[in-house]
Scaffold this motif. Structure first.
Motif, mmCIF file in Angstrom:
data_model
loop_
_atom_site.group_PDB
_atom_site.id
_atom_site.type_symbol
_atom_site.label_atom_id
_atom_site.label_comp_id
_atom_site.label_asym_id
_atom_site.label_seq_id
_atom_site.Cartn_x
_atom_site.Cartn_y
_atom_site.Cartn_z
ATOM 1 N N PRO A 104 0.819 -1.078 0.042
ATOM 2 C CA PRO A 104 -0.166 -0.042 -0.214
ATOM 3 C C PRO A 104 0.969 1.157 0.047
ATOM 4 O O PRO A 104 1.876 1.345 0.955
ATOM 5 C CB PRO A 104 -0.816 -0.228 1.336
ATOM 6 N N VAL A 105 0.728 2.052 -1.006
ATOM 7 C CA VAL A 105 1.350 3.564 -1.029
ATOM 8 C C VAL A 105 0.205 4.567 -1.355
ATOM 9 O O VAL A 105 -0.769 4.443 -1.593
ATOM 10 C CB VAL A 105 2.401 3.434 -2.127
ATOM 11 N N ASP A 106 0.778 5.972 -1.150
ATOM 12 C CA ASP A 106 0.173 6.878 -1.863
ATOM 13 C C ASP A 106 0.705 7.817 -2.742
ATOM 14 O O ASP A 106 0.474 8.575 -3.419
ATOM 15 C CB ASP A 106 -0.524 7.931 -0.719
ATOM 16 N N ALA A 107 2.135 7.181 -3.243
ATOM 17 C CA ALA A 107 2.927 7.976 -3.998
ATOM 18 C C ALA A 107 3.787 6.930 -4.621
ATOM 19 O O ALA A 107 4.398 6.055 -3.735
ATOM 20 C CB ALA A 107 3.716 9.143 -3.700
ATOM 21 N N LEU A 108 4.520 6.968 -5.728
ATOM 22 C CA LEU A 108 5.381 5.985 -6.123
ATOM 23 C C LEU A 108 6.562 7.073 -6.986
ATOM 24 O O LEU A 108 6.022 7.537 -7.841
ATOM 25 C CB LEU A 108 4.888 5.015 -7.123
ATOM 26 N N CYS A 109 7.656 6.779 -6.701
ATOM 27 C CA CYS A 109 8.738 7.553 -7.409
ATOM 28 C C CYS A 109 9.616 6.726 -8.214
ATOM 29 O O CYS A 109 10.229 5.554 -7.667
ATOM 30 C CB CYS A 109 9.740 8.386 -6.425
ATOM 31 N N VAL A 110 9.551 6.478 -9.465
ATOM 32 C CA VAL A 110 10.518 5.637 -10.358
ATOM 33 C C VAL A 110 11.432 6.435 -11.292
ATOM 34 O O VAL A 110 11.154 7.343 -11.928
ATOM 35 C CB VAL A 110 9.492 4.835 -11.251
ATOM 36 N N GLY A 111 12.581 5.776 -11.283
ATOM 37 C CA GLY A 111 13.763 6.425 -12.073
ATOM 38 C C GLY A 111 14.661 5.138 -12.653
ATOM 39 O O GLY A 111 15.089 4.457 -11.848
ATOM 40 N N HIS A 112 14.749 5.273 -13.788
ATOM 41 C CA HIS A 112 15.584 3.917 -14.582
ATOM 42 C C HIS A 112 16.742 4.635 -15.469
ATOM 43 O O HIS A 112 16.979 4.474 -16.503
ATOM 44 C CB HIS A 112 14.754 3.166 -15.499
ATOM 45 N N GLY A 113 17.630 5.697 -14.682
ATOM 46 C CA GLY A 113 18.635 6.286 -15.086
ATOM 47 C C GLY A 113 18.163 7.608 -15.782
ATOM 48 O O GLY A 113 17.037 7.967 -15.391
ATOM 49 N N ALA B 252 31.485 6.841 -15.381
ATOM 50 C CA ALA B 252 30.402 6.644 -15.872
ATOM 51 C C ALA B 252 30.113 5.382 -16.469
ATOM 52 O O ALA B 252 29.324 4.623 -16.640
ATOM 53 C CB ALA B 252 30.391 7.576 -17.256
ATOM 54 N N ARG B 253 31.535 4.673 -17.093
ATOM 55 C CA ARG B 253 31.619 3.178 -17.479
ATOM 56 C C ARG B 253 31.157 2.241 -16.442
ATOM 57 O O ARG B 253 30.253 1.198 -16.760
ATOM 58 C CB ARG B 253 32.688 2.867 -18.254
ATOM 59 N N ARG B 254 31.581 2.479 -15.288
ATOM 60 C CA ARG B 254 31.135 1.562 -14.350
ATOM 61 C C ARG B 254 29.739 1.641 -14.067
ATOM 62 O O ARG B 254 28.979 0.645 -13.614
ATOM 63 C CB ARG B 254 32.083 1.922 -12.783
ATOM 64 N N LEU B 255 29.208 2.999 -13.954
ATOM 65 C CA LEU B 255 27.618 3.152 -13.793
ATOM 66 C C LEU B 255 27.021 2.404 -14.487
ATOM 67 O O LEU B 255 25.927 1.673 -14.324
ATOM 68 C CB LEU B 255 27.396 4.660 -13.716
ATOM 69 N N GLU B 256 27.390 2.356 -15.855
ATOM 70 C CA GLU B 256 26.492 1.907 -17.074
ATOM 71 C C GLU B 256 26.652 0.079 -16.744
ATOM 72 O O GLU B 256 25.564 -0.546 -17.112
ATOM 73 C CB GLU B 256 27.308 2.219 -18.311
ATOM 74 N N ARG B 257 27.641 -0.225 -16.521
ATOM 75 C CA ARG B 257 28.055 -1.781 -16.349
ATOM 76 C C ARG B 257 27.003 -2.256 -14.992
ATOM 77 O O ARG B 257 26.521 -3.327 -14.806
ATOM 78 C CB ARG B 257 29.458 -2.081 -16.092
ATOM 79 N N ALA B 258 27.184 -1.409 -13.736
ATOM 80 C CA ALA B 258 26.546 -1.675 -12.613
ATOM 81 C C ALA B 258 25.060 -1.658 -12.659
ATOM 82 O O ALA B 258 24.508 -2.302 -11.897
ATOM 83 C CB ALA B 258 27.023 -1.141 -11.518
ATOM 84 N N HIS B 259 24.629 -0.758 -13.381
ATOM 85 C CA HIS B 259 23.015 -0.490 -13.521
ATOM 86 C C HIS B 259 22.551 -0.329 -14.752
ATOM 87 O O HIS B 259 21.778 0.740 -15.261
ATOM 88 C CB HIS B 259 22.852 0.783 -12.636
ATOM 89 N N PRO B 260 22.688 -1.683 -15.560
ATOM 90 C CA PRO B 260 22.098 -1.592 -17.103
ATOM 91 C C PRO B 260 20.573 -1.733 -16.833
ATOM 92 O O PRO B 260 20.012 -2.347 -15.859
ATOM 93 C CB PRO B 260 22.656 -2.892 -17.530
ATOM 94 N N ILE B 261 19.966 -1.478 -18.178
ATOM 95 C CA ILE B 261 18.432 -1.721 -18.245
ATOM 96 C C ILE B 261 18.428 -2.842 -18.924
ATOM 97 O O ILE B 261 18.979 -3.409 -20.085
ATOM 98 C CB ILE B 261 17.903 -0.722 -19.079
ATOM 99 N N GLY B 262 17.727 -4.015 -18.114
ATOM 100 C CA GLY B 262 17.483 -5.346 -18.681
ATOM 101 C C GLY B 262 16.638 -5.381 -19.703
ATOM 102 O O GLY B 262 15.874 -4.514 -20.118
ATOM 103 N N ALA B 263 17.147 -6.354 -20.837
ATOM 104 C CA ALA B 263 16.606 -6.183 -22.179
ATOM 105 C C ALA B 263 14.993 -6.700 -22.102
ATOM 106 O O ALA B 263 14.232 -6.572 -23.283
ATOM 107 C CB ALA B 263 17.450 -7.299 -22.880
ATOM 108 N N ALA B 264 14.727 -7.734 -21.006
ATOM 109 C CA ALA B 264 13.373 -8.034 -21.007
ATOM 110 C C ALA B 264 12.411 -7.288 -20.152
ATOM 111 O O ALA B 264 11.348 -7.745 -19.951
ATOM 112 C CB ALA B 264 13.496 -9.572 -20.209
ATOM 113 N N TRP B 265 12.742 -5.755 -20.045
ATOM 114 C CA TRP B 265 11.744 -5.314 -19.534
ATOM 115 C C TRP B 265 10.315 -5.039 -20.241
ATOM 116 O O TRP B 265 9.348 -4.816 -19.522
ATOM 117 C CB TRP B 265 12.264 -3.632 -19.197
ATOM 118 N N PRO B 266 10.174 -5.252 -21.438
ATOM 119 C CA PRO B 266 8.841 -5.294 -21.953
ATOM 120 C C PRO B 266 7.899 -6.116 -21.599
ATOM 121 O O PRO B 266 6.760 -6.398 -21.851
ATOM 122 C CB PRO B 266 9.210 -5.100 -23.569
#
Length: 465
Positions: free
Chosen positions: A269-278, A359-373
């Motif tokens: 249960p929530v009354d707000a959601l904050c989302v960020g994918h990079g 920046a290169r480490r950040l991209e490797r550590a927090h990639p966007i998964g290909a199966a998000w659809p």
């Protein structure tokens, strides 16, 4: 005396303005906000008369010194509440800068044209949010918007908030919400502990130049512990539910490719959601100037020059690496744009290079998964402005003439709404490619900011060198 125009007054733009002034140039600093600082140093309005502004910021003292130096310098012109709506290419030298003076959507805005000797573009980036069922409900916010309200207005988006997505930015967002009075129920990092640790800890000694960022993140982590806020990895929000606004979210454990694991769903249960994918860099001005892009960012040389004559780039448009790297890039760009000797700023160049490694480490550590659809259903909205659903996109791509990016845009209206594809463009392009369609640049907008037809028809005030 060289005239340098700097667009954007965040960490990169402010550093560029400072170094250009120190190199002897005349500087015009342009930003749409009332005060400099960008998202990282977003300040409370002056009317709030904050007694302890440093409570909301890391590195406040150095930022405040830099801000005062720039704004009070006799060779600096500070244009607040000013948008760059277009760049106009000239036969030689950098493009002319087309300005709109006045608040966003305000009345009585005026047009001006500036012709600089050198142009430093540091517009920054905006949140990327992946769609999921219910993400268009009221009460679902981007992480950056929630932080901006908390830091810039002392407004909380809700009493019970879940922060979800990927990347270290989730921690300062949660900290801002907690400090402003929200209860953060949990923070969800979509990537698994193994993915994150592999990205950050490989050749860990190379992170020593970024120890300041490590200390900052440690401080945020301690704050979460003090508030007893759970931090869960390998888990994401895959659905938001509610009658008229968000009332609960469904979270699920993810595989490394971000496909949900059946049977791991949990309702919160929530009354707000904050989302960020990079973040998505703001590249419209660079495309207008004819700058070369590479891997979704602006390509620059060792002095932050772009492929366009007289145009420099700094900050997150060259790679997402955080405020310290943006400041170093801005310092290099401003100094060289003003005609300074690049050899005199070796220290800033070393910081810049360390930031690129970050920046290169950040991209490797927090990639966007290909199966998000896999989170999507046919009725899931993918373009909120035009209410285009995933099913609409699928149907358009099955038409005989529907595989072209222009045909998809005209057939579904995805990307034609008020945001002009800034929110949905990258996602729609990825989904189209996944479904067998063509992809095209989502940043090819000659008009970078909204302008009224009456404003466009008026004669601009031209400010020459």
């Amino acid at each position: 005396m060289r005239r340098v125009v700097v667009v954007g007054a965040g960490p990169a733009g402010l550093a560029a303005a400072e170094k250009a002034l120190l190199a002897g140039a005349s500087v015009t600093l342009v930003d749409a906000a009332d005060q400099p600082g960008g998202q990282y140093h977003r300040m409370l309005p002056e009317a709030y008369a904050a007694r302890y502004p440093k409570r909301l910021h890391h590195g406040w003292d150095s930022f405040d010194r830099q801000r005062r130096f720039v704004l009070e310098h006799r060779r600096c012109t500070w244009l607040s509440r000013t948008s760059v709506w277009a760049l106009e290419k000239l036969d030689d030298g950098p493009p002319s800068v087309q300005l709109l003076r006045g608040g966003v959507d305000g009345e009585g805005r005026t047009r001006e044209t500036i012709r600089p000797d050198a142009l430093v573009l540091a517009p920054g980036a905006h949140d990327r949010v992946l769609p999921f069922p219910g993400w268009d409900l009221p009460g679902v916010h981007t992480a950056g918007a929630a932080q901006a309200l908390a830091k810039g207005e002392r407004i909380v988006v809700g009493d019970r908030v879940v922060v979800a997505g990927t990347g270290p930015f989730l921690l300062p967002v949660a900290a801002s919400l907690l400090e402003a009075g929200s209860r953060v129920v949990e923070v969800l990092e979509a990537n698994s502990p193994s993915t994150v640790s592999r990205g950050w800890l490989r050749r860990a000694w190379e992170l020593l130049p970024q120890y300041g960022k490590a200390l900052e993140l440690a401080e945020y982590a301690v704050g979460q512990l003090c508030h007893r806020t759970p931090y869960r990895m390998g888990r994401a929000v895959v659905e938001a539910r509610g009658d008229g606004r968000v009332e609960e979210v469904v979270t699920a454990r993810l595989r490394p490719d971000w496909s949900p694991v059946p049977g791991t769903e949990r309702t919160v249960p929530v009354d707000a959601l904050c989302v960020g994918h990079g973040f998505t860099p703001q590249l419209e001005l660079f495309v207008s100037a004819g700058c070369t892009l590479r891997d979704g960012f602006v390509q620059v040389d060792g002095n932050q020059r772009t492929s366009a004559a007289g145009v420099f780039a700094a900050g997150e448009v060259t790679g997402i690496a955080g405020a310290p790297a943006a400041r170093a890039e801005g310092a290099v760009a401003g100094w060289v744009a003003a005609g300074g000797d690049p050899a005199a700023i070796r220290a800033e160049r070393r910081k810049r290079d360390a930031g690129r490694d970050f920046a290169r480490r950040l991209e490797r550590a927090h990639p966007i998964g290909a199966a998000w659809p896999d989170w999507l259903r046919r009725n899931t909205v993918v373009c909120r402005c035009e209410e285009t659903s995933y099913g609409d996109l699928q149907a358009a791509l099955t038409q005989p003439a529907g595989s072209g990016s222009r045909a998809v845009k005209l057939g579904t209206r995805a990307g034609l709404g008020p945001c002009q594809g800034r929110v949905c463009g990258t996602n729609v392009a990825e989904l189209s490619a996944r479904l067998g369609g063509e992809t095209a640049s989502v940043h090819n907008r000659p008009i970078a900011q909204p302008i009224r037809l009456g404003e466009l028809a008026g004669q601009p005030e031209e400010e020459t060198r």
